[in-house]
Design a protein around this motif. Structure first.
Motif, PDB file in Angstrom:
ATOM      1  N   LYS A   1      54.678   8.162  78.860  1.00 50.46           N
ATOM      2  CA  LYS A   1      55.784   8.762  78.123  1.00 50.46           C
ATOM      3  C   LYS A   1      56.469   7.786  77.169  1.00 50.46           C
ATOM      4  O   LYS A   1      57.045   8.206  76.179  1.00 50.46           O
ATOM      5  N   ASP A   2      56.429   6.482  77.463  1.00 52.84           N
ATOM      6  CA  ASP A   2      57.078   5.501  76.599  1.00 52.84           C
ATOM      7  C   ASP A   2      56.403   4.137  76.758  1.00 52.84           C
ATOM      8  O   ASP A   2      55.448   3.996  77.518  1.00 52.84           O
ATOM      9  N   LEU A   3      56.912   3.142  76.052  1.00 58.30           N
ATOM     10  CA  LEU A   3      56.303   1.815  76.082  1.00 58.30           C
ATOM     11  C   LEU A   3      56.352   1.175  77.469  1.00 58.30           C
ATOM     12  O   LEU A   3      55.400   0.531  77.898  1.00 58.30           O
ATOM     13  N   GLU A   4      57.448   1.349  78.177  1.00 58.25           N
ATOM     14  CA  GLU A   4      57.578   0.756  79.511  1.00 58.25           C
ATOM     15  C   GLU A   4      56.569   1.375  80.471  1.00 58.25           C
ATOM     16  O   GLU A   4      55.932   0.677  81.256  1.00 58.25           O
ATOM     17  N   ALA A   5      56.419   2.687  80.421  1.00 57.56           N
ATOM     18  CA  ALA A   5      55.438   3.362  81.273  1.00 57.56           C
ATOM     19  C   ALA A   5      54.020   2.921  80.916  1.00 57.56           C
ATOM     20  O   ALA A   5      53.172   2.759  81.792  1.00 57.56           O
ATOM     21  N   ALA A   6      53.757   2.704  79.625  1.00 52.96           N
ATOM     22  CA  ALA A   6      52.435   2.236  79.189  1.00 52.96           C
ATOM     23  C   ALA A   6      52.152   0.852  79.751  1.00 52.96           C
ATOM     24  O   ALA A   6      51.061   0.580  80.256  1.00 52.96           O
ATOM     25  N   LYS A   7      53.144  -0.024  79.680  1.00 54.77           N
ATOM     26  CA  LYS A   7      52.980  -1.382  80.201  1.00 54.77           C
ATOM     27  C   LYS A   7      52.678  -1.362  81.696  1.00 54.77           C
ATOM     28  O   LYS A   7      51.746  -2.015  82.158  1.00 54.77           O
ATOM     29  N   GLU A   8      53.438  -0.588  82.449  1.00 55.38           N
ATOM     30  CA  GLU A   8      53.233  -0.499  83.892  1.00 55.38           C
ATOM     31  C   GLU A   8      51.856   0.072  84.221  1.00 55.38           C
ATOM     32  O   GLU A   8      51.160  -0.434  85.112  1.00 55.38           O
ATOM     33  N   LYS A   9      51.454   1.117  83.511  1.00 57.08           N
ATOM     34  CA  LYS A   9      50.163   1.750  83.761  1.00 57.08           C
ATOM     35  C   LYS A   9      49.018   0.771  83.525  1.00 57.08           C
ATOM     36  O   LYS A   9      48.096   0.665  84.328  1.00 57.08           O
TER      37      LYS A   9
ATOM     38  N   TYR B   1      55.900  -4.083  72.048  1.00 55.75           N
ATOM     39  CA  TYR B   1      56.860  -4.364  70.991  1.00 55.75           C
ATOM     40  C   TYR B   1      57.821  -3.198  70.862  1.00 55.75           C
ATOM     41  O   TYR B   1      57.396  -2.082  70.595  1.00 55.75           O
ATOM     42  N   ASP B   2      59.093  -3.446  71.062  1.00 53.61           N
ATOM     43  CA  ASP B   2      60.093  -2.421  70.792  1.00 53.61           C
ATOM     44  C   ASP B   2      60.396  -2.461  69.305  1.00 53.61           C
ATOM     45  O   ASP B   2      60.285  -3.495  68.671  1.00 53.61           O
ATOM     46  N   GLY B   3      60.780  -1.361  68.776  1.00 50.64           N
ATOM     47  CA  GLY B   3      61.095  -1.298  67.355  1.00 50.64           C
ATOM     48  C   GLY B   3      59.869  -0.930  66.550  1.00 50.64           C
ATOM     49  O   GLY B   3      58.747  -1.187  66.955  1.00 50.64           O
ATOM     50  N   GLY B   4      60.099  -0.300  65.435  1.00 54.81           N
ATOM     51  CA  GLY B   4      59.001   0.205  64.621  1.00 54.81           C
ATOM     52  C   GLY B   4      58.261  -0.883  63.865  1.00 54.81           C
ATOM     53  O   GLY B   4      58.792  -1.498  62.959  1.00 54.81           O
ATOM     54  N   THR B   5      57.044  -1.163  64.260  1.00 53.87           N
ATOM     55  CA  THR B   5      56.197  -2.090  63.521  1.00 53.87           C
ATOM     56  C   THR B   5      55.386  -1.348  62.468  1.00 53.87           C
ATOM     57  O   THR B   5      54.868  -1.944  61.546  1.00 53.87           O
ATOM     58  N   VAL B   6      55.288  -0.044  62.619  1.00 53.68           N
ATOM     59  CA  VAL B   6      54.604   0.837  61.679  1.00 53.68           C
ATOM     60  C   VAL B   6      55.603   1.920  61.297  1.00 53.68           C
ATOM     61  O   VAL B   6      56.357   2.402  62.147  1.00 53.68           O
ATOM     62  N   THR B   7      55.616   2.323  60.043  1.00 58.20           N
ATOM     63  CA  THR B   7      56.540   3.351  59.581  1.00 58.20           C
ATOM     64  C   THR B   7      56.440   4.596  60.457  1.00 58.20           C
ATOM     65  O   THR B   7      55.350   5.109  60.695  1.00 58.20           O
ATOM     66  N   GLY B   8      57.576   5.048  60.962  1.00 58.45           N
ATOM     67  CA  GLY B   8      57.626   6.239  61.798  1.00 58.45           C
ATOM     68  C   GLY B   8      57.439   5.964  63.278  1.00 58.45           C
ATOM     69  O   GLY B   8      57.521   6.874  64.090  1.00 58.45           O
ATOM     70  N   SER B   9      57.193   4.706  63.638  1.00 58.22           N
ATOM     71  CA  SER B   9      56.992   4.387  65.052  1.00 58.22           C
ATOM     72  C   SER B   9      58.252   3.777  65.647  1.00 58.22           C
ATOM     73  O   SER B   9      59.118   3.294  64.937  1.00 58.22           O
TER      74      SER B   9
ATOM     75  N   ARG C   1      39.921  -4.196  75.396  1.00 59.80           N
ATOM     76  CA  ARG C   1      41.322  -4.225  74.960  1.00 59.80           C
ATOM     77  C   ARG C   1      41.635  -2.968  74.175  1.00 59.80           C
ATOM     78  O   ARG C   1      40.747  -2.231  73.763  1.00 59.80           O
ATOM     79  N   MET C   2      42.920  -2.758  73.946  1.00 63.44           N
ATOM     80  CA  MET C   2      43.348  -1.601  73.168  1.00 63.44           C
ATOM     81  C   MET C   2      44.698  -1.840  72.520  1.00 63.44           C
ATOM     82  O   MET C   2      45.445  -2.729  72.931  1.00 63.44           O
ATOM     83  N   THR C   3      44.973  -1.044  71.516  1.00 64.29           N
ATOM     84  CA  THR C   3      46.259  -1.036  70.835  1.00 64.29           C
ATOM     85  C   THR C   3      46.764   0.394  70.831  1.00 64.29           C
ATOM     86  O   THR C   3      45.988   1.329  70.617  1.00 64.29           O
ATOM     87  N   ALA C   4      48.043   0.578  71.069  1.00 66.85           N
ATOM     88  CA  ALA C   4      48.649   1.903  71.052  1.00 66.85           C
ATOM     89  C   ALA C   4      49.973   1.834  70.303  1.00 66.85           C
ATOM     90  O   ALA C   4      50.709   0.867  70.433  1.00 66.85           O
ATOM     91  N   ILE C   5      50.228   2.853  69.513  1.00 66.17           N
ATOM     92  CA  ILE C   5      51.484   2.947  68.777  1.00 66.17           C
ATOM     93  C   ILE C   5      52.173   4.237  69.188  1.00 66.17           C
ATOM     94  O   ILE C   5      51.562   5.312  69.188  1.00 66.17           O
ATOM     95  N   HIS C   6      53.453   4.133  69.544  1.00 64.11           N
ATOM     96  CA  HIS C   6      54.254   5.297  69.917  1.00 64.11           C
ATOM     97  C   HIS C   6      55.139   5.663  68.731  1.00 64.11           C
ATOM     98  O   HIS C   6      55.868   4.814  68.209  1.00 64.11           O
ATOM     99  N   PHE C   7      55.078   6.907  68.308  1.00 64.89           N
ATOM    100  CA  PHE C   7      55.824   7.361  67.139  1.00 64.89           C
ATOM    101  C   PHE C   7      57.054   8.158  67.553  1.00 64.89           C
ATOM    102  O   PHE C   7      57.154   8.647  68.675  1.00 64.89           O
ATOM    103  N   THR C   8      57.975   8.279  66.618  1.00 61.30           N
ATOM    104  CA  THR C   8      59.216   8.997  66.886  1.00 61.30           C
ATOM    105  C   THR C   8      59.009  10.503  66.924  1.00 61.30           C
ATOM    106  O   THR C   8      59.834  11.223  67.471  1.00 61.30           O
ATOM    107  N   SER C   9      57.900  10.984  66.331  1.00 57.12           N
ATOM    108  CA  SER C   9      57.615  12.418  66.351  1.00 57.12           C
ATOM    109  C   SER C   9      56.106  12.651  66.318  1.00 57.12           C
ATOM    110  O   SER C   9      55.339  11.776  65.900  1.00 57.12           O
ATOM    111  N   ASN C  10      55.702  13.837  66.728  1.00 59.15           N
ATOM    112  CA  ASN C  10      54.285  14.203  66.678  1.00 59.15           C
ATOM    113  C   ASN C  10      53.793  14.219  65.234  1.00 59.15           C
ATOM    114  O   ASN C  10      52.644  13.847  64.963  1.00 59.15           O
ATOM    115  N   THR C  11      54.643  14.625  64.309  1.00 60.55           N
ATOM    116  CA  THR C  11      54.269  14.691  62.895  1.00 60.55           C
ATOM    117  C   THR C  11      53.941  13.308  62.355  1.00 60.55           C
ATOM    118  O   THR C  11      52.954  13.133  61.635  1.00 60.55           O
TER     119      THR C  11
END
Length: 116
Positions: A28-36, A47-55, A68-78
């Motif tokens: 659901k969020d960055l903290e949950a991703a880290k724990e998982k 990284y907290d804060g938007g490193t990519v526009t809209g994230s 390894r993997m990279t994941a970006i969490h965005f502020t909206s589905n759009t």
């Protein structure tokens, strides 16, 4: 009797579908991703804060140089959909996946652990 059997089959089908939907959930969020990913044996950097526009943050998980993997969490589905569409053909983003507000890519094993 026939209606009862159909009703039972329908309920079982709905339960099975719900199980599939819930089994393939990204965190659901960055903290949950880290724990998982820590539970799956990955070293993590979130990284907290938007490193990519809209994230609103990004997440990197590493087990080895090839896992390894990279994941970006965005502020909206759009916003997530727009980023995914811009990068669909990017050869450097293997196993690129869009799931809700997450866009992620990396080794098959890492992506599987993230989705588990």
């Amino acid at each position: 009797m026939k209606k009862r059997i159909i009703a039972i089959i329908a309920v079982v089908a709905v339960i099975a579908l719900l199980g599939v939907v819930l089994a393939a959930c990204a965190p659901k969020d960055l903290e949950a991703a880290k724990e998982k990913m820590e539970k799956a044996g990955y070293s993590n950097l979130a990284y907290d804060g938007g490193t990519v526009t809209g994230s609103d943050g990004a997440f990197i998980a590493v087990k080895s140089t090839s896992d390894r993997m990279t994941a970006i969490h965005f502020t909206s589905n759009t916003e997530a959909e727009a980023y995914y569409e811009r990068n669909e053909d990017n050869a450097n983003m293997s196993n690129l996946t869009l799931q809700g507000k997450w866009v992620y890519w990396g080794s098959k094993a890492a992506v599987k652990a993230f989705e588990k």
